[in-house]
Design an enzyme around this catalytic site. Structure first.
Site, PDB file in Angstrom:
ATOM      1  NE  ARG A  56      -2.941   0.234   3.275  1.00 19.88           N
ATOM      2  CZ  ARG A  56      -2.149   0.539   4.318  1.00 19.88           C
ATOM      3  NH1 ARG A  56      -1.468   1.660   4.340  1.00 19.88           N
ATOM      4  NH2 ARG A  56      -2.049  -0.292   5.331  1.00 19.88           N
ATOM      5  CE1 TYR A 109     -16.537  10.583 -15.937  1.00 23.07           C
ATOM      6  CE2 TYR A 109     -16.162  10.499 -13.576  1.00 23.07           C
ATOM      7  CZ  TYR A 109     -16.484   9.872 -14.752  1.00 23.07           C
ATOM      8  OH  TYR A 109     -16.722   8.526 -14.746  1.00 23.07           O
ATOM      9  CG  ASP A 181     -10.084  15.312 -15.132  1.00 25.40           C
ATOM     10  OD1 ASP A 181      -9.409  14.690 -15.988  1.00 25.40           O
ATOM     11  OD2 ASP A 181     -11.097  14.827 -14.597  1.00 25.40           O
ATOM     12  CE  LYS A 206     -12.889   6.994 -18.134  1.00 25.85           C
ATOM     13  NZ  LYS A 206     -13.117   8.299 -17.554  1.00 25.85           N
TER      14      LYS A 206
HETATM   15  C1  LIG Z   1     -13.472   8.734 -16.267  1.00 22.90           C
HETATM   16  C2  LIG Z   1     -13.114  10.076 -15.826  1.00 22.90           C
HETATM   17  C3  LIG Z   1     -12.772  10.350 -14.483  1.00 22.90           C
HETATM   18  C4  LIG Z   1     -12.831   9.275 -13.408  1.00 22.90           C
HETATM   19  O1  LIG Z   1     -11.905   8.285 -13.641  1.00 22.90           O
HETATM   20  P1  LIG Z   1     -12.119   6.760 -13.159  1.00 22.90           P
HETATM   21  O2  LIG Z   1     -10.844   6.130 -13.590  1.00 22.90           O
HETATM   22  O3  LIG Z   1     -13.327   6.246 -13.859  1.00 22.90           O
HETATM   23  O4  LIG Z   1     -12.293   6.797 -11.684  1.00 22.90           O
HETATM   24  C5  LIG Z   1     -12.425  11.628 -14.138  1.00 22.90           C
HETATM   25  N1  LIG Z   1     -12.402  12.628 -15.057  1.00 22.90           N
HETATM   26  C6  LIG Z   1     -12.713  12.403 -16.347  1.00 22.90           C
HETATM   27  C7  LIG Z   1     -12.672  13.538 -17.304  1.00 22.90           C
HETATM   28  C8  LIG Z   1     -13.087  11.137 -16.776  1.00 22.90           C
HETATM   29  O5  LIG Z   1     -13.414  10.940 -18.055  1.00 22.90           O
END
Ligand SMILES: *Cc1c(COP(=O)(O)O)cnc(C)c1O
Length: 391
Positions: A56, A109, A181, A206
């Site tokens: 961890r 998001y 982000d 993604k």
């Molecule tokens: C999918 C996504 C997240 C969250 O990510 P996870 O890996 O699903 O927890 C945050 N911001 C954006 C823009 C996303 O597309």
């Protein structure tokens, strides 16, 4: 005396010796490491010296992946988290405390917005939601208690381009940090730290992993924004599993190739869709018609990203006809190897009241295309098939 079977089974077997090193990184699943002495254990657990003790706190597969992302973002530090949301939680938990304040873009998001407003409020952290394209409104939202300003490089699904250097100035003048982000851009298309951001978040789930089989996040940052981050990561249990990190490292090894291919096809697809009568709106930062095309040219690196949004004039009925006819799969995520389509009104933004959705520019006819790595011809033909079915 031969070893007893119980001991053969249960005792540690030393790794086979090898004078050579594997070319592909091993998957190191061990949750714990052997220490040579009490002194070594103390040193490593105290954060000094090189080595791992407990999964961890850190492990080689996370560090290999983090190091590549750190270099791609030209960051001082990087860590991998169990999801993109875990990375957002990590920022909140490491950078804020009760009576602190965050300013967040209303185009974040959905889950990020929920975390930074509703969830954060339960811990005494206040949030102001703003239209981050409106710099004056963003300045007005910042107070002496603001610790964090949060935006997305390319907003979902309407692909507004955040003016990162202006937003970094706004945050810094208030003594706050700018968190970006960058999931829709990836470090191939934008490196927010070079525009003054302090922290950058990626949902590795993604395009960075890209193969639709891993859920992970990453946080990269500058030295001055890194207070508490690594302690918080372990203490709140936000770390990632080795196998997932290994898979994502394998994905990241082709990120540049996938990005290049997807960006090229996306620009062609945007040109192909331009002027089509079935469409009432077409959004791609690479088109001169995008309201922030000039900013996109300044701020984005290799192409304009793999995401295109377009609105069918026939609304939801046209969307169903389109999805029924195109071979492209309808799935509400992005950044996969194959090209996919999402319909925000019935997926990511379904829980918003229709009025609010409309105000964000998300109508029933809006489709979001995440361009993948098939031939450009296949993607254009697939769009044509969908459009031909729209009455
Ligand atoms: C999918 C996504 C997240 C969250 O990510 P996870 O890996 O699903 O927890 C945050 N911001 C954006 C823009 C996303 O597309």
């Amino acid at each position: 005396m031969p070893e007893r079977p119980d001991d053969i089974c249960a005792r540690e077997q030393p790794l086979p010796r090898s004078s050579t090193q594997p070319l592909s990184p091993p998957i190191q699943l061990s949750t714990v490491y052997r220490c040579e002495s009490t002194a070594e254990a103390e040193q490593l657990l105290g954060g000094a010296g090189e080595g791992y003790v407990y999964l961890r706190d850190g492990h080689p597969n996370a560090d290999l992946l983090a190091e590549k992302l750190r270099k791609l973002h030209v960051a001082d530090h990087a860590v991998i988290t169990g999801s993109g949301m875990a990375a957002m939680s990590l920022v909140l938990l490491s950078q804020l405390e009760a009576s602190g304040h965050v300013v967040v873009s209303r185009r974040l998001y959905g889950r990020c917005l929920q975390l930074l407003t509703t969830e954060a409020r339960r811990f005494g952290i206040d949030a102001t939601v703003v239209d981050a394209d409106d710099l004056a409104a963003t300045v007005a939202a910042v107070t002496s208690k603001t610790r964090l300003l949060v935006v997305e490089t390319l907003a979902n699904p309407t692909l507004q381009v955040a003016d990162l250097s202006a937003l970094a100035d706004i945050a810094h003048r208030a003594g706050a940090l700018l968190l970006v982000d960058n999931t829709f851009a990836t470090p191939m298309v934008c490196r927010p730290l070079e525009h003054g951001a302090d922290l950058v978040l990626e949902s590795v789930t993604k395009m960075i992993n890209g193969h639709s089989d891993v859920c992970l996040g990453a946080l990269c940052g500058t030295q001055n924004a890194w207070r508490h981050v690594e302690d918080t990561l372990s203490t709140w249990g936000l770390s990632a599993a080795p196998f997932d990190c290994w898979l994502a490292s394998r994905g990241l090894a082709t990120l540049h190739l996938r990005c290049r291919q997807a960006n090229r096809t996306a620009l062609e697809a945007a040109n192909f869709l331009t002027g089509r009568a079935e469409l009432s709106r077409l959004i791609y930062p690479g088109l001169a018609s995008h309201p922030q095309h000039a900013l996109a040219r300044r701020q984005l690196l290799e192409g304009f990203g793999a995401m295109i949004s377009f609105e069918l004039a026939g609304g939801r009925a046209a969307v169903d006809q389109f999805l029924g006819a195109t071979p492209l799969p309808f799935c509400p995520s992005l950044g996969e190897i194959c090209t996919t389509l999402s319909h925000p009104a019935s997926t990511s933004h379904r829980s918003l009241p229709p009025g609010e959705r409309e105000a964000l520019g998300i109508g029933e006819g809006l489709l979001r295309l995440s361009v993948g790595d098939e031939s450009t011809e296949f993607v254009l033909e697939s769009l044509e098939r969908g459009l031909e079915a729209v009455q």
